[in-house]
Design an enzyme around this catalytic site. Structure first.
Site: not given
Ligand SMILES: [Zn+2]
Length: 303
Positions: A233, A237, A260, A77
């Site tokens: 969001h 990311d 991720h 972030h």
């Molecule tokens: Zn995040």
């Protein structure tokens, strides 16, 4: 030329790590041209870990970096905020391993960077301009990048949950659209997974103060910041994870059901495919939407 930037002065904040639950102080400090973004562990004698995919560490519901035995985690972030505001060079000092989660979004980091102010440096910024498509598929997850004159992200998510069957959004990112449309979107998780995460030693600092928690019939928080806060969001990311290529991108990033692990595997792949991109400088004053502006964005004094 479109100049590299750093902060005008140091600035600090305190918070807790989402996964470790540990208190941490974060300081952002000015750095010279071509320094890049480096994390510094003040509690370990000031050892540094560059924000580069070559230092990718553990991915445990957040992105970690590692150099020798030194780790920093949940970097995504903050990296998204720095790259989106065009802060090319900065020291990110921590006195613990995990970047504070703040409210689960990048908005507090935007506030911090604006408070510190932004300063131009006497060196040109270079962008990674995508020349040909690249893609990566892992099961039902997919990510790709295509040539474009802008930095644009399309993201879609799908979960086996009545509240979150499908969300999709495309956004042309620049400082203003990032600040208004993406930075405030918070981390989210499912209530039914909280116990499992805690057993794994994750989300120990998690609460309704720093994450949107999705129960069987709705979110446990009072309200959402956007109807589609979840997919926003995910865009936050992927912007943060892709920052690990070390330069701002000029291209159209398209992701479906990523996380991720997929984002960072793709960042490494893009960096390795050296014939798929070139480094370019952008002349000052060139109106290219989707890139950090040469003019200050609202609230960001620059000199
Ligand atoms: Zn995040």
């Amino acid at each position: 030329m479109n100049a590299q930037r750093t902060l005008r002065r140091p600035i600090s904040c305190a918070g807790i790590g989402l996964h470790s639950g540990k208190k941490v102080t974060l300081s952002l400090k000015p750095a010279p041209s071509d320094f890049g973004i480096r994390f510094r562990r003040a509690d370990l004698g000031g050892v540094e870990v560059a924000a580069n995919i070559s230092h990718l560490g553990a991915i445990n519901l957040a992105t970690g970096l590692t150099c020798d035995t030194v780790n920093v985690s949940t970097v995504e972030h903050l990296l998204a905020a720095l790259i989106s505001l065009g802060v090319d060079n900065v020291i990110v000092e921590l006195n613990s391993a995990e970047v504070p989660i703040m409210d689960g979004s990048a908005a507090p980091f935007i506030y911090l960077i604006h408070e510190a102010g932004i300063k131009r440096l006497p060196a040109a910024r270079r962008y990674m301009k995508i020349l040909k498509p690249l893609s990566l598929t892992r099961g039902d997850k997919r990510i790709a990048v295509y040539p474009s004159d802008h930095f644009k992200v399309t993201y879609s998510i799908a979960f086996d949950h009545p509240l979150l069957r499908h969300q999709s959004r495309t956004i042309r990112l620049n400082e203003d659209t990032f600040v208004d449309e993406i930075a405030p979107a918070r981390t989210f998780g499912f209530l039914k997974e909280v116990e499992w995460m805690r057993q794994q030693g994750l989300a120990l600092g998690g609460s309704l103060e720093n994450a949107v928690v999705i129960g069987d019939t709705g979110v446990l928080n009072n309200s959402l910041r956007f109807d589609d806060e979840f997919v926003r969001h995910k865009i936050l990311d992927v912007v943060g994870d892709m920052a690990l290529v070390g330069r701002p991108l000029i291209g159209h990033l398209v992701a479906h059901r990523g996380g991720h692990a997929l984002h960072t595997e793709f960042a490494a792949m893009v960096l390795n495919e050296t014939d798929a991109w070139t480094l370019v400088e952008v002349p000052e004053g060139t109106a290219i939407d989707g890139l950090p502006a040469t003019q200050p964005a609202r609230g960001a004094a620059i000199n």
